[in-house]
Scaffold this motif. Structure first.
Motif, PDB file in Angstrom:
ATOM      1  N   PHE A   9      23.272   7.178  71.909  1.00  0.00           N
ATOM      2  CA  PHE A   9      22.223   7.558  72.853  1.00  0.00           C
ATOM      3  C   PHE A   9      22.737   8.745  73.642  1.00  0.00           C
ATOM      4  O   PHE A   9      23.811   8.677  74.239  1.00  0.00           O
ATOM      5  N   ILE A  10      21.990   9.819  73.616  1.00  0.00           N
ATOM      6  CA  ILE A  10      22.434  11.042  74.276  1.00  0.00           C
ATOM      7  C   ILE A  10      21.411  11.404  75.349  1.00  0.00           C
ATOM      8  O   ILE A  10      20.252  11.655  75.043  1.00  0.00           O
ATOM      9  N   ALA A  11      21.845  11.418  76.587  1.00  0.00           N
ATOM     10  CA  ALA A  11      20.977  11.808  77.697  1.00  0.00           C
ATOM     11  C   ALA A  11      21.452  13.143  78.231  1.00  0.00           C
ATOM     12  O   ALA A  11      22.645  13.427  78.248  1.00  0.00           O
ATOM     13  N   GLY A  12      20.526  13.956  78.623  1.00  0.00           N
ATOM     14  CA  GLY A  12      20.909  15.252  79.171  1.00  0.00           C
ATOM     15  C   GLY A  12      19.702  15.999  79.676  1.00  0.00           C
ATOM     16  O   GLY A  12      18.608  15.449  79.770  1.00  0.00           O
ATOM     17  N   THR A  13      19.888  17.242  79.964  1.00  0.00           N
ATOM     18  CA  THR A  13      18.831  18.093  80.475  1.00  0.00           C
ATOM     19  C   THR A  13      18.220  18.879  79.328  1.00  0.00           C
ATOM     20  O   THR A  13      18.938  19.433  78.501  1.00  0.00           O
ATOM     21  N   PHE A  14      16.898  18.934  79.291  1.00  0.00           N
ATOM     22  CA  PHE A  14      16.179  19.664  78.250  1.00  0.00           C
ATOM     23  C   PHE A  14      16.041  21.129  78.659  1.00  0.00           C
ATOM     24  O   PHE A  14      15.640  21.429  79.787  1.00  0.00           O
ATOM     25  N   HIS A  15      16.396  22.029  77.753  1.00  0.00           N
ATOM     26  CA  HIS A  15      16.235  23.465  77.978  1.00  0.00           C
ATOM     27  C   HIS A  15      15.492  24.041  76.778  1.00  0.00           C
ATOM     28  O   HIS A  15      15.899  23.807  75.641  1.00  0.00           O
ATOM     29  N   GLN A  16      14.447  24.789  77.016  1.00  0.00           N
ATOM     30  CA  GLN A  16      13.739  25.443  75.929  1.00  0.00           C
ATOM     31  C   GLN A  16      14.138  26.904  75.903  1.00  0.00           C
ATOM     32  O   GLN A  16      13.917  27.635  76.880  1.00  0.00           O
ATOM     33  N   LEU A  17      14.756  27.328  74.798  1.00  0.00           N
ATOM     34  CA  LEU A  17      15.188  28.714  74.672  1.00  0.00           C
ATOM     35  C   LEU A  17      14.010  29.630  74.389  1.00  0.00           C
ATOM     36  O   LEU A  17      13.946  30.743  74.890  1.00  0.00           O
ATOM     37  N   GLY A  18      13.097  29.163  73.541  1.00  0.00           N
ATOM     38  CA  GLY A  18      11.948  29.958  73.127  1.00  0.00           C
ATOM     39  C   GLY A  18      11.302  29.296  71.932  1.00  0.00           C
ATOM     40  O   GLY A  18      11.483  28.099  71.702  1.00  0.00           O
ATOM     41  N   ALA A  19      10.572  30.071  71.148  1.00  0.00           N
ATOM     42  CA  ALA A  19       9.840  29.545  69.987  1.00  0.00           C
ATOM     43  C   ALA A  19      10.622  29.821  68.710  1.00  0.00           C
ATOM     44  O   ALA A  19      10.915  30.976  68.378  1.00  0.00           O
ATOM     45  N   THR A  20      10.965  28.752  67.983  1.00  0.00           N
ATOM     46  CA  THR A  20      11.657  28.897  66.703  1.00  0.00           C
ATOM     47  C   THR A  20      10.717  29.565  65.703  1.00  0.00           C
ATOM     48  O   THR A  20       9.562  29.181  65.569  1.00  0.00           O
ATOM     49  N   GLN A  21      11.227  30.548  64.993  1.00  0.00           N
ATOM     50  CA  GLN A  21      10.429  31.284  64.020  1.00  0.00           C
ATOM     51  C   GLN A  21      10.512  30.628  62.648  1.00  0.00           C
ATOM     52  O   GLN A  21      11.474  29.917  62.333  1.00  0.00           O
ATOM     53  N   TYR A  22       9.496  30.894  61.815  1.00  0.00           N
ATOM     54  CA  TYR A  22       9.576  30.440  60.433  1.00  0.00           C
ATOM     55  C   TYR A  22      10.775  31.109  59.774  1.00  0.00           C
ATOM     56  O   TYR A  22      11.152  32.213  60.128  1.00  0.00           O
ATOM     57  N   GLY A  23      11.390  30.425  58.840  1.00  0.00           N
ATOM     58  CA  GLY A  23      12.596  30.922  58.205  1.00  0.00           C
ATOM     59  C   GLY A  23      13.811  30.108  58.614  1.00  0.00           C
ATOM     60  O   GLY A  23      14.910  30.337  58.127  1.00  0.00           O
ATOM     61  N   HIS A  24      13.598  29.139  59.502  1.00  0.00           N
ATOM     62  CA  HIS A  24      14.668  28.213  59.904  1.00  0.00           C
ATOM     63  C   HIS A  24      15.268  27.607  58.643  1.00  0.00           C
ATOM     64  O   HIS A  24      14.555  27.244  57.719  1.00  0.00           O
ATOM     65  N   SER A  25      16.586  27.523  58.590  1.00  0.00           N
ATOM     66  CA  SER A  25      17.203  26.933  57.405  1.00  0.00           C
ATOM     67  C   SER A  25      18.155  25.813  57.799  1.00  0.00           C
ATOM     68  O   SER A  25      18.677  25.773  58.911  1.00  0.00           O
ATOM     69  N   PHE A  26      18.363  24.932  56.855  1.00  0.00           N
ATOM     70  CA  PHE A  26      19.170  23.739  57.062  1.00  0.00           C
ATOM     71  C   PHE A  26      20.077  23.565  55.857  1.00  0.00           C
ATOM     72  O   PHE A  26      19.686  23.811  54.727  1.00  0.00           O
ATOM     73  N   SER A  27      21.313  23.148  56.109  1.00  0.00           N
ATOM     74  CA  SER A  27      22.230  22.859  55.007  1.00  0.00           C
ATOM     75  C   SER A  27      23.153  21.719  55.415  1.00  0.00           C
ATOM     76  O   SER A  27      23.186  21.313  56.570  1.00  0.00           O
TER      77      SER A  27
END
Length: 138
Positions: free
Chosen positions: A25-43
């Motif tokens: 369980f991870i509690a913390g403060t939420f920060h929004q950097l901005g809007a994630t663009q299409y092209g996000h990749s995962f590996s």
């Protein structure tokens, strides 16, 4: 979660007769950097070992894996300094990174780890482009 203070707790109620466990369980403060663009990749990086002996017999030693995420975020001009200061403050700090709140992408769009590379480009008069490389923890 907001408003948590030391000594407070979280309760979980389960409907039915099933057993449930919480891995972390991870509690913390939420920060929004901005809007994630299409092209996000995962590996995924696999730390398992595969060894083949002189007779051609291959053995595997299964080890942990770690997620990796690469994303570009559009940061409004007014949030530029906040993002720079935030990223400086969380170097080498395990953080939950959420690239998309779309449940169909949740397996790869949520990574618990630290940022490995951060680049913030002043790209447009009212927006900046932030390139992030997130290295997941095992």
């Amino acid at each position: 979660l907001t408003g948590f203070a030391p000594g407070q707790y979280v309760s979980v109620w389960i409907a039915g007769d099933t057993s449930v466990s919480i891995g972390e369980f991870i509690a913390g403060t939420f920060h929004q950097l901005g809007a994630t663009q299409y092209g996000h990749s995962f590996s995924i990086t696999d730390y398992s070992r595969k060894d083949t002996d002189e007779f051609g017999t291959t053995t595997f030693l299964k080890r942990a894996t770690a997620k990796r995420m690469s994303a570009q975020v559009r940061v409004p001009k007014g949030n530029y300094n906040n993002v720079v200061l935030l990223m400086e403050s969380i170097t080498s700090t395990p953080t939950v990174w959420i690239a998309s709140d779309d449940p169909e992408y949740s397996a790869g769009a949520v990574v618990y780890g630290n940022w490995a590379d951060f680049d913030l480009e002043i790209a447009y008069p009212t927006e900046n482009l932030c390139n992030l490389e997130i290295q997941g923890l095992i």
